[in-house]
Design a protein around this motif. Structure first.
Motif, PDB file in Angstrom:
ATOM      1  N   PRO A  42       0.794  -1.239   0.000  1.00 57.17           N
ATOM      2  CA  PRO A  42       0.000   0.000   0.000  1.00 57.17           C
ATOM      3  C   PRO A  42       0.827   1.289   0.000  1.00 57.17           C
ATOM      4  CG  PRO A  42      -1.013  -1.607   1.455  1.00 57.17           C
ATOM      5  CD  PRO A  42       0.299  -2.198   0.993  1.00 57.17           C
ATOM      6  N   TYR A  43       1.899   1.341   0.781  1.00 59.40           N
ATOM      7  CA  TYR A  43       2.718   2.560   0.784  1.00 59.40           C
ATOM      8  C   TYR A  43       3.395   2.756  -0.569  1.00 59.40           C
ATOM      9  CZ  TYR A  43       6.077   6.149   2.070  1.00 59.40           C
ATOM     10  OH  TYR A  43       6.814   7.303   2.111  1.00 59.40           O
ATOM     11  N   GLN A  49       2.227   1.805  -3.426  1.00 60.99           N
ATOM     12  CA  GLN A  49       1.183   2.287  -4.329  1.00 60.99           C
ATOM     13  C   GLN A  49       0.966   3.793  -4.129  1.00 60.99           C
ATOM     14  OE1 GLN A  49      -0.820   0.576  -6.780  1.00 60.99           O
ATOM     15  NE2 GLN A  49       1.041  -0.641  -6.584  1.00 60.99           N
ATOM     16  N   LYS A  50       0.963   4.224  -2.874  1.00 55.01           N
ATOM     17  CA  LYS A  50       0.751   5.646  -2.583  1.00 55.01           C
ATOM     18  C   LYS A  50       1.866   6.511  -3.183  1.00 55.01           C
ATOM     19  CE  LYS A  50       0.367   8.962   1.186  1.00 55.01           C
ATOM     20  NZ  LYS A  50       0.342   9.194   2.622  1.00 55.01           N
ATOM     21  N   ILE A  51       3.129   6.127  -2.958  1.00 54.87           N
ATOM     22  CA  ILE A  51       4.214   6.991  -3.425  1.00 54.87           C
ATOM     23  C   ILE A  51       4.407   6.916  -4.931  1.00 54.87           C
ATOM     24  CG2 ILE A  51       5.360   7.039  -1.176  1.00 54.87           C
ATOM     25  CD1 ILE A  51       7.443   5.063  -2.254  1.00 54.87           C
ATOM     26  N   ARG A  56       1.881   6.999  -7.011  1.00 52.03           N
ATOM     27  CA  ARG A  56       0.835   7.845  -7.614  1.00 52.03           C
ATOM     28  C   ARG A  56       1.364   9.277  -7.640  1.00 52.03           C
ATOM     29  NH1 ARG A  56      -2.486   4.341  -4.459  1.00 52.03           N
ATOM     30  NH2 ARG A  56      -2.781   5.953  -2.864  1.00 52.03           N
ATOM     31  N   GLU A  65      -0.946  12.414  -8.050  1.00 54.18           N
ATOM     32  CA  GLU A  65      -1.667  12.783  -6.828  1.00 54.18           C
ATOM     33  C   GLU A  65      -0.743  13.511  -5.862  1.00 54.18           C
ATOM     34  OE1 GLU A  65      -3.706   9.476  -5.027  1.00 54.18           O
ATOM     35  OE2 GLU A  65      -4.576   8.862  -6.954  1.00 54.18           O
ATOM     36  N   ARG A  66       0.489  13.036  -5.755  1.00 51.69           N
ATOM     37  CA  ARG A  66       1.464  13.680  -4.870  1.00 51.69           C
ATOM     38  C   ARG A  66       1.768  15.089  -5.357  1.00 51.69           C
ATOM     39  NH1 ARG A  66       7.366  11.645  -4.668  1.00 51.69           N
ATOM     40  NH2 ARG A  66       6.427   9.868  -5.710  1.00 51.69           N
ATOM     41  N   TRP A  97       2.257  15.928   2.976  1.00 55.84           N
ATOM     42  CA  TRP A  97       3.412  15.046   2.804  1.00 55.84           C
ATOM     43  C   TRP A  97       4.507  15.285   3.835  1.00 55.84           C
ATOM     44  CZ3 TRP A  97       4.023  10.700   0.017  1.00 55.84           C
ATOM     45  CH2 TRP A  97       2.973  10.371  -0.844  1.00 55.84           C
TER      46      TRP A  97
END
Length: 165
Positions: A36-37, A39-41, A43, A46-47, A75
């Motif tokens: 999951p982390y 996947q977040k970074i 994107r 989005e960031r 962030w």
């Protein structure tokens, strides 16, 4: 070989996502890009919508990036009210030790010096990212061990460095 540090553009998002994955997975922080982390970074669009991101390019090819934050930003992990924090500083593993990391840190320091109210730059780095530790020490950052903290997902310790401007 000339290096250029500049703000990210949407055309850079895919390269930054790939470099981020290669750097984090290559360092062994996560087993899979499906985490999951990760996947977040990855994107990046989005960031970039909520945080300044810089890239470094060599001969027109993006080879690294870093995300900037101040206290209270989405962030920001560790930034105190007078600090500019940089996160997710990554260089393509194929060209690490090329001066790209140093170029980005120098650009971040220059920006911090021009930002009203900012008196220091802080960062978090992995406990065993020894090459990064050496670079930050060489550039004048000092350890702030009392601010170290564990990655919630896996308990690995993160080291905090800071430089007064």
């Amino acid at each position: 070989m000339s290096l250029t540090v500049r703000p990210i553009t949407p055309a850079d998002y895919d390269a930054v996502a790939r470099i981020t994955a290669d750097a984090y997975l290559g360092a062994g922080y996560f087993d899979s890009a499906e985490y999951p982390y990760m996947q977040k970074i990855m994107r990046v669009g989005e960031r970039a919508a909520v945080a300044p991101i810089i890239v470094v390019e060599r001969n027109g090819v993006v080879i690294g990036s870093a995300t900037l934050a101040v206290n209270g930003d989405e962030w920001a992990d560790i930034a105190l009210p007078d600090e500019l924090e940089f996160r997710l500083l990554v260089v393509d593993p194929a060209v690490q030790r090329s001066g790209a990391g140093r170029a980005m840190v120098n650009a971040i320091l220059a920006q911090a010096r021009e930002t009203p109210g900012i008196r220091a730059v802080s960062l978090t780095t992995g406990d065993d990212w020894h090459g990064a530790h050496a670079l930050y020490r060489k550039l004048g950052f000092t350890r702030v061990p009392e601010r170290d903290w564990p990655i919630p997902e896996n308990g690995k310790m993160l080291r905090v460095y800071r430089m007064e401007l």
